[in-house]
Design an enzyme around this catalytic site. Structure first.
Site, PDB file in Angstrom:
ATOM      1  N   SER A  61       0.809  -1.222   0.000  1.00 33.17           N
ATOM      2  CA  SER A  61       0.000   0.000   0.000  1.00 33.17           C
ATOM      3  C   SER A  61       0.840   1.269   0.000  1.00 33.17           C
ATOM      4  O   SER A  61       0.316   2.359   0.225  1.00 33.17           O
ATOM      5  CB  SER A  61      -0.920  -0.009   1.220  1.00 33.17           C
ATOM      6  N   LYS A  64      -0.300   4.308  -2.366  1.00 32.15           N
ATOM      7  CA  LYS A  64      -1.603   4.965  -2.209  1.00 32.15           C
ATOM      8  C   LYS A  64      -1.462   6.420  -1.783  1.00 32.15           C
ATOM      9  O   LYS A  64      -2.187   7.296  -2.269  1.00 32.15           O
ATOM     10  CB  LYS A  64      -2.469   4.212  -1.202  1.00 32.15           C
TER      11      LYS A  64
END
Length: 99
Positions: A61, A64
């Site tokens: 992640s 992001k």
């Protein structure tokens, strides 16, 4: 894309060229076609595996936050709106599924 453009891409990643550092892969697309595919540095430092344009970096992640900030900057510049459909900027995206 000219030879000068390719040299510019290579110069941006010069610190990765031939080095035993974490890698980066770059694909440049212009007018819907791939005009450059490059890889720099290592995909796996421990096993000394060089990066390729196909390397899967398994970023989880991490990206992001960068995507969110890029969207915020584009919204600030009024180049897109938060409530705007993504299909306006990317018409090839599939339509939303009905619920």
């Amino acid at each position: 894309m000219t030879t000068d453009d390719l040299q510019l891409v290579d110069s941006l990643f010069s610190a990765y060229t031939g080095a035993t550092v974490p890698g980066a892969s770059v694909v440049v697309i212009a007018d819907g076609r791939v005009v450059a595919r490059r890889a720099y540095g290592m995909a796996d430092l421990e096993h000394r595996v060089a990066a390729t344009p196909e390397t899967d970096y398994r970023l989880a992640s991490v990206s992001k936050q960068f995507t969110a900030m890029a969207v915020m900057l584009l919204a600030q510049d009024r180049k897109l709106g938060y409530d705007q459909s993504v299909r306006i900027s990317c018409p090839s995206c599939p339509p939303p599924r009905s619920r």
